[in-house]
Scaffold this motif. Structure first.
Motif, PDB file in Angstrom:
ATOM      1  N   ARG A  75       0.834  -1.210   0.000  1.00 13.06           N
ATOM      2  CA  ARG A  75       0.000   0.000   0.000  1.00 13.06           C
ATOM      3  C   ARG A  75       0.862   1.250   0.000  1.00 13.06           C
ATOM      4  O   ARG A  75       0.612   2.194  -0.744  1.00 13.06           O
ATOM      5  N   GLU A  76       1.898   1.281   0.856  1.00 14.19           N
ATOM      6  CA  GLU A  76       2.763   2.454   0.944  1.00 14.19           C
ATOM      7  C   GLU A  76       3.445   2.735  -0.386  1.00 14.19           C
ATOM      8  O   GLU A  76       3.512   3.870  -0.854  1.00 14.19           O
ATOM      9  N   ARG A  77       3.957   1.698  -1.005  1.00  9.72           N
ATOM     10  CA  ARG A  77       4.735   1.886  -2.221  1.00  9.72           C
ATOM     11  C   ARG A  77       3.829   2.175  -3.416  1.00  9.72           C
ATOM     12  O   ARG A  77       4.189   2.945  -4.300  1.00  9.72           O
ATOM     13  N   ALA A  78       2.654   1.579  -3.427  1.00  8.20           N
ATOM     14  CA  ALA A  78       1.713   1.857  -4.504  1.00  8.20           C
ATOM     15  C   ALA A  78       1.205   3.293  -4.430  1.00  8.20           C
ATOM     16  O   ALA A  78       0.905   3.911  -5.451  1.00  8.20           O
ATOM     17  N   ALA A  79       1.122   3.852  -3.215  1.00 10.68           N
ATOM     18  CA  ALA A  79       0.636   5.227  -3.048  1.00 10.68           C
ATOM     19  C   ALA A  79       1.652   6.261  -3.492  1.00 10.68           C
ATOM     20  O   ALA A  79       1.345   7.448  -3.588  1.00 10.68           O
ATOM     21  N   GLY A  80       2.885   5.837  -3.748  1.00 11.20           N
ATOM     22  CA  GLY A  80       3.894   6.760  -4.252  1.00 11.20           C
ATOM     23  C   GLY A  80       4.583   7.591  -3.193  1.00 11.20           C
ATOM     24  O   GLY A  80       5.260   8.568  -3.503  1.00 11.20           O
ATOM     25  N   THR A  81       4.391   7.240  -1.920  1.00 13.08           N
ATOM     26  CA  THR A  81       5.024   8.021  -0.857  1.00 13.08           C
ATOM     27  C   THR A  81       6.383   7.460  -0.455  1.00 13.08           C
ATOM     28  O   THR A  81       7.076   8.049   0.361  1.00 13.08           O
ATOM     29  N   TRP A  82       6.770   6.326  -1.047  1.00 12.68           N
ATOM     30  CA  TRP A  82       8.002   5.665  -0.637  1.00 12.68           C
ATOM     31  C   TRP A  82       9.182   6.155  -1.463  1.00 12.68           C
ATOM     32  O   TRP A  82       9.088   6.335  -2.678  1.00 12.68           O
ATOM     33  N   LEU A  83      10.310   6.390  -0.782  1.00 12.27           N
ATOM     34  CA  LEU A  83      11.580   6.690  -1.445  1.00 12.27           C
ATOM     35  C   LEU A  83      12.669   5.890  -0.734  1.00 12.27           C
ATOM     36  O   LEU A  83      12.569   5.631   0.468  1.00 12.27           O
ATOM     37  N   PRO A  84      13.724   5.495  -1.457  1.00 10.86           N
ATOM     38  CA  PRO A  84      14.814   4.780  -0.794  1.00 10.86           C
ATOM     39  C   PRO A  84      15.452   5.641   0.293  1.00 10.86           C
ATOM     40  O   PRO A  84      15.441   6.873   0.225  1.00 10.86           O
ATOM     41  N   GLU A  85      16.015   4.982   1.279  1.00  5.30           N
ATOM     42  CA  GLU A  85      16.699   5.688   2.365  1.00  5.30           C
ATOM     43  C   GLU A  85      18.147   5.934   1.981  1.00  5.30           C
ATOM     44  O   GLU A  85      18.881   4.992   1.673  1.00  5.30           O
ATOM     45  N   PRO A  86      18.615   7.192   1.986  1.00  4.01           N
ATOM     46  CA  PRO A  86      19.995   7.485   1.578  1.00  4.01           C
ATOM     47  C   PRO A  86      20.999   7.085   2.652  1.00  4.01           C
ATOM     48  O   PRO A  86      20.734   7.202   3.852  1.00  4.01           O
ATOM     49  N   LEU A  87      22.176   6.627   2.201  1.00  5.86           N
ATOM     50  CA  LEU A  87      23.248   6.235   3.117  1.00  5.86           C
ATOM     51  C   LEU A  87      24.542   6.937   2.721  1.00  5.86           C
ATOM     52  O   LEU A  87      24.877   7.028   1.538  1.00  5.86           O
ATOM     53  N   LEU A  88      25.262   7.375   3.729  1.00 10.02           N
ATOM     54  CA  LEU A  88      26.507   8.111   3.529  1.00 10.02           C
ATOM     55  C   LEU A  88      27.652   7.177   3.160  1.00 10.02           C
ATOM     56  O   LEU A  88      27.728   6.038   3.642  1.00 10.02           O
ATOM     57  N   ASP A  89      28.536   7.643   2.295  1.00 13.20           N
ATOM     58  CA  ASP A  89      29.704   6.858   1.905  1.00 13.20           C
ATOM     59  C   ASP A  89      30.464   6.382   3.141  1.00 13.20           C
ATOM     60  O   ASP A  89      30.676   7.147   4.084  1.00 13.20           O
TER      61      ASP A  89
END
Length: 313
Positions: A75-89
């Motif tokens: 549901r969350e991803r289909a709604a378009g509110t999901w983005l990957p979580e960024p990680l620092l080098d």
């Protein structure tokens, strides 16, 4: 549980977390998945576990697939509110980065495109491209045939081809790209920004930095990206209130790509990730949702920092 058994699991923890992160796109979910695997490891009859690394890989992969298939996640991803979580080098969760395929598999561009894959295609792609498992090994992990593994790999590669270009930069090169980007964005002249972008560049934001948390914004053309960045980089009292203070602007490397970090005190308040192709910026991704920046902030605390590009924005 004896210390040897715990030590055997801990020796695999970073690799397992990297696998789960690539599958889920979320550091928090990856950590929960690895902890669930540890509980399974505790309860297992380890006398019958011939190769612990293989056993744990199978457990983590299938636990991650269960999460991807859950109704809530769909549901969350289909709604378009999901983005990957960024990680620092330097974050160990980014995992192996010896080959171009391994580096590209953890970019935000690829993690986003993997949303188009079925859970099994996603797992096959990650196991094959990032962890170099054979099709026979993948078949054993996922309970499919070798032929199916090959077909899933082919389909996944076709859908993701070219998305992760521009990775593997050193920090000096990344800083140069970010400096040019920040100078252009802060100039207030959209033509300076457009010059840095490819003709087909696209941009996206989670909306949090705009006071629109949970409402992603997409910018389909270079002109729209430039206009949004020009507006976004213009300081104002309202923006400083939203950020919780007057941010410092830093150059960084995030998920293998050059990035702009906005920090307030010891907190990362936002990140803009620049995806490159042929020396130009092909994608601009802005993330400011606090629960997507927690781990990045933790890693930021641990790193030695260069002089900020802008001391107080």
């Amino acid at each position: 549980m004896d210390t040897v058994t715990v030590a055997r699991f801990e020796a695999s923890r970073n690799r397992l977390a990297s696998l789960a992160y690539r599958l889920l796109g979320s550091a928090a979910d990856a950590e929960d998945t690895v902890q669930d695997a540890f509980l399974r490891w505790q309860a297992a009859d380890r006398e019958y576990v011939e190769v612990p690394e293989a056993w744990l890989t199978k457990i983590v992969t299938n636990l991650a697939l269960d999460r991807l298939r859950s109704a809530k996640v769909r549901r969350e991803r289909a709604a378009g509110t999901w983005l990957p979580e960024p990680l620092l080098d330097g974050d160990p969760m980014l995992g192996p980065a010896d080959t171009a395929e391994q580096r590209e598999s953890v970019t935000l561009a690829v993690l986003t495109l993997m949303e188009r894959l079925s859970p099994v295609e996603r797992a096959v792609y990650v196991l094959r491209e990032a962890f170099v498992y054979s099709h026979a090994e993948i078949a054993g992990i996922l309970g499919i045939t070798e032929s199916a593994s090959q077909q899933h790999t082919h389909r996944a590669r076709r859908r993701i081809a070219g998305a992760g270009h521009g990775t593997g930069l050193d920090h000096a090169s990344a800083r140069g790209i970010v400096e040019a980007f920040v100078d252009a964005a802060a100039s207030g002249r959209t033509e300076r920004l457009v010059v840095l972008l490819t003709d087909d560049a696209t941009g996206s934001s989670d909306g949090a930095g705009l006071g629109l948390a949970g409402k992603p914004v997409h910018y389909p053309t270079p002109a729209r990206i430039a206009a949004a960045l020009r507006a976004g980089f213009k300081p104002s009292p309202a923006k400083r209130r939203l950020a919780g203070g007057s941010p410092s602007i830093h150059a960084a490397v995030v998920n293998g790509c050059p990035a702009v970090l906005a920090t307030v005190g010891d907190r990362v308040a936002g990140v803009v990730v620049l995806e490159l192709r042929a020396g130009k910026i092909a994608g601009v991704r802005s993330i400011a949702t606090p629960d997507r920046l927690g781990r990045l902030t933790e890693q930021w605390h641990r790193q030695e920092r260069a002089v900020p590009l802008i001391e107080a924005w």
